[in-house]
Design a protein around this motif. Structure first.
Motif: not given
Length: 244
Positions: A145-156
């Motif tokens: 929320w604070l940065t506007g950056w988006v989630r990256v899917a977990r992928d080992a």
């Protein structure tokens, strides 16, 4: 100066899609001992990241809750040797057998030279910003929320093992929220700054930070143009005014 030389050389090795904004020894403010080195994405819509260095009198003592992960990849060994030649040293923090190499910069701040990972494609010389968290999923939502950056899917298989965020362009480093090994007890030696967009109201942003579990950090640093806060895990963050 050795500290600035090491990070300046890191920024000098930017890949083709990145460039430095000024030299590594550019004076950032009129305050004595405050320096800035810039890392600026040349990709349209990419992130703008500055490294700011402020002179302090004490060597690091507590475990660092935020550090820089640096690009190594297929040239990891050569990069380690290059940084050792610039004043870094090997550091044992109990990491055991891991594919990355832990170093201390000339000031004793830890950093890691990372192995090849698919997640680091288009990251530049700084591939990740690992930040300790008491509740990584909660804090990932806060920082998104604070940065506007988006989630990256977990992928080992790609090397994403923890809740992580990235600029919407897909360029630049990951912000990784790592489970803390112990609660925060002292001021972080390194912290993140976030700049407001034009038109954002600092008072409204402060209210939203509080609603999401953060809190205002009261300081005796005088009248400054930015505001300081703690995130929900107690990590310091400064919110800077919009440009102009």
């Amino acid at each position: 100066q050795a500290f600035m030389d090491l990070y300046g050389r890191i920024l000098d090795k930017l890949p083709k899609v990145f460039k430095t904004a000024g030299s590594a020894n550019t004076l950032a403010t009129s305050a004595t001992g405050v320096w800035e080195a810039g890392l600026v994405s040349c990709v349209d819509g990419g992130p703008v990241l500055d490294l700011c260095f402020q002179q302090v009198g004490d060597a690091p003592t507590a475990r660092s809750r935020l550090h820089l992960d640096l690009a190594g990849g297929t040239r990891q060994a050569e990069e380690v040797d290059r940084l050792l030649g610039l004043g870094a040293r090997r550091l044992d923090i109990g990491q055991g057998e891991v594919p990355w190499v832990v170093l201390a910069d000339p000031e004793g701040n830890p950093c890691c030279v990372m192995e090849e990972r698919a997640a680091y494609a288009d990251a530049g010389p700084i591939v990740a910003l690992p930040l300790d968290s008491a509740a990584p999923e909660r804090d990932a939502a806060f920082w998104s929320w604070l940065t506007g950056w988006v989630r990256v899917a977990r992928d080992a298989s790609a090397g994403v093992h923890h809740p992580s965020l990235r600029h919407p362009s897909g360029r630049g480093p990951l912000l990784e929220l790592l489970p803390e090994s112990s609660p925060k007890t002292a001021k972080n030696r390194l912290h993140l700054d976030v700049r407001l967009d034009a038109g954002e109201d600092p008072d409204q942003v402060e209210a939203a930070i509080t609603e999401r579990g953060g809190r205002r950090l009261v300081t005796d640093w005088g009248d400054l143009p930015w505001r300081s806060y703690h995130d929900p895990s107690g990590n310091e963050v400064c919110v800077l005014p919009a440009h102009g």
